[in-house]
Design a protein around this motif. Structure first.
Motif, PDB file in Angstrom:
ATOM      1  N   LYS A  53       0.840  -1.195   0.000  1.00 10.73           N
ATOM      2  CA  LYS A  53       0.000   0.000   0.000  1.00 10.73           C
ATOM      3  C   LYS A  53       0.881   1.254   0.000  1.00 10.73           C
ATOM      4  CE  LYS A  53      -3.561   0.064   2.703  1.00 10.73           C
ATOM      5  NZ  LYS A  53      -4.418   0.190   3.925  1.00 10.73           N
ATOM      6  N   PRO A  54       0.706   2.139  -0.999  1.00  7.28           N
ATOM      7  CA  PRO A  54       1.472   3.392  -1.020  1.00  7.28           C
ATOM      8  C   PRO A  54       1.090   4.278   0.165  1.00  7.28           C
ATOM      9  CG  PRO A  54       0.521   2.929  -3.177  1.00  7.28           C
ATOM     10  CD  PRO A  54      -0.121   1.983  -2.198  1.00  7.28           C
ATOM     11  N   HIS A  83      10.824  -1.482  -5.926  1.00  3.24           N
ATOM     12  CA  HIS A  83       9.404  -1.119  -6.020  1.00  3.24           C
ATOM     13  C   HIS A  83       8.847  -0.739  -4.654  1.00  3.24           C
ATOM     14  CE1 HIS A  83       9.017  -1.900 -10.191  1.00  3.24           C
ATOM     15  NE2 HIS A  83       9.025  -3.222 -10.125  1.00  3.24           N
ATOM     16  N   ILE A  84       9.209  -1.508  -3.634  1.00  2.00           N
ATOM     17  CA  ILE A  84       8.716  -1.227  -2.280  1.00  2.00           C
ATOM     18  C   ILE A  84       9.198   0.142  -1.814  1.00  2.00           C
ATOM     19  CG2 ILE A  84       8.914  -1.926   0.143  1.00  2.00           C
ATOM     20  CD1 ILE A  84       8.984  -4.855  -0.891  1.00  2.00           C
ATOM     21  N   LEU A  88       6.633   3.113  -0.782  1.00  2.00           N
ATOM     22  CA  LEU A  88       6.638   3.695   0.558  1.00  2.00           C
ATOM     23  C   LEU A  88       6.807   5.211   0.527  1.00  2.00           C
ATOM     24  CD1 LEU A  88       8.698   1.059   2.592  1.00  2.00           C
ATOM     25  CD2 LEU A  88       6.222   1.434   2.585  1.00  2.00           C
ATOM     26  N   LYS A  89       7.305   5.714  -0.594  1.00  2.00           N
ATOM     27  CA  LYS A  89       7.416   7.168  -0.760  1.00  2.00           C
ATOM     28  C   LYS A  89       6.093   7.783  -1.204  1.00  2.00           C
ATOM     29  CE  LYS A  89      12.308   6.973  -2.055  1.00  2.00           C
ATOM     30  NZ  LYS A  89      13.291   7.162  -3.164  1.00  2.00           N
ATOM     31  N   GLY A  90       5.113   6.911  -1.495  1.00  2.00           N
ATOM     32  CA  GLY A  90       3.809   7.394  -1.915  1.00  2.00           C
ATOM     33  C   GLY A  90       3.589   7.336  -3.411  1.00  2.00           C
ATOM     34  N   MET A  96       3.820   5.298 -12.819  1.00  2.00           N
ATOM     35  CA  MET A  96       5.064   5.919 -13.272  1.00  2.00           C
ATOM     36  C   MET A  96       5.513   5.317 -14.598  1.00  2.00           C
ATOM     37  SD  MET A  96       7.035   6.091  -9.592  1.00  2.00           S
ATOM     38  CE  MET A  96       8.584   6.686 -10.264  1.00  2.00           C
ATOM     39  N   MET A  97       5.445   3.987 -14.697  1.00  2.00           N
ATOM     40  CA  MET A  97       5.859   3.340 -15.939  1.00  2.00           C
ATOM     41  C   MET A  97       4.870   3.624 -17.065  1.00  2.00           C
ATOM     42  SD  MET A  97       7.993   1.771 -17.717  1.00  2.00           S
ATOM     43  CE  MET A  97       9.192   1.465 -16.432  1.00  2.00           C
TER      44      MET A  97
END
Length: 211
Positions: A53-54, A83-84, A88-90, A96-97
């Motif tokens: 979860k972001p 990816h994690i 975690l940065k939101g 993004m891709m």
């Protein structure tokens, strides 16, 4: 299917689960890395993914990383960590891709960016191996936009490497042909492609949820 859903991922254990028939999508959770999972579809295909979860989001996102058996567990763990960290940065790696794909990101450009971003964390010889694998085995894909690369193209390259059927032009201008089948080289080629998010074409599945 009766099985433990949470366990320490190993190549042997995951291989034993591959091709099992399930009635619905099943998630297996790695006890060694929070967020790393393996997803099994009713077809039996088992794929590595990140399920996290972001920051600030209401639900987790799923980021696919390729088929078990095609992508090594070590590469899956390495890519999952990246990816994690992003999640975690939101941020959502899928979005993004998708944005980068819409802007016309080519495989060559993605490879260059990947090597540049990781030059301080990955051995130079390892990065060179990655570059050589992609450039030698799949030169026909280098100038293609990632969004235009098909599952059939990626699957065909992986099969040819495994069967020892690839050839390429060397720096001296001479054509080199593989002398024997090499599943290990096929996996090497598949590994560095994973950070470029090309592995979803190998799975042929797309995203599960949390786009």
């Amino acid at each position: 299917m009766s099985c433990v859903r949470r366990f320490k991922f190993t190549e042997k254990k995951l291989s034993s689960l591959s091709n099992n028939k399930v009635e619905q999508v099943v998630r297996f959770y790695d006890t060694e890395m929070d967020g790393l999972i393996a997803i099994q579809r009713p077809s039996g295909v088992l794929s590595y993914a990140v399920y996290k979860k972001p920051k600030g989001a209401k639900s987790p996102v799923t980021v696919l990383m390729g088929k078990v058996g095609t992508v090594s567990l070590s590469h899956a763990r390495e890519q999952a960590q990246e990816h994690i960290s992003t999640i975690l940065k939101g941020d959502n790696p899928n979005l993004m891709m998708r944005e980068r794909n819409q802007n016309g990101l080519t495989l060559q450009k993605a490879l260059d960016e990947y090597c540049e971003l990781r030059k301080d964390r990955v051995n130079a010889n390892t990065l060179l191996q990655y570059q050589n694998a992609i450039q030698n085995y799949s030169p026909m894909l280098l100038k293609k936009k990632i969004k235009d690369i098909t599952f059939e193209e990626v699957s065909d390259v992986h099969k040819k490497i495994s069967n020892g059927q690839c050839s390429w032009i060397q720096s001296n201008g001479k054509r080199y042909r593989m002398k024997k089948p090499s599943p290990s080289q096929a996996n090497l080629w598949g590994g560095p492609c994973a950070p470029l998010s090309i592995m979803r074409w190998i799975t042929g599945e797309g995203q599960i949820d949390g786009s």
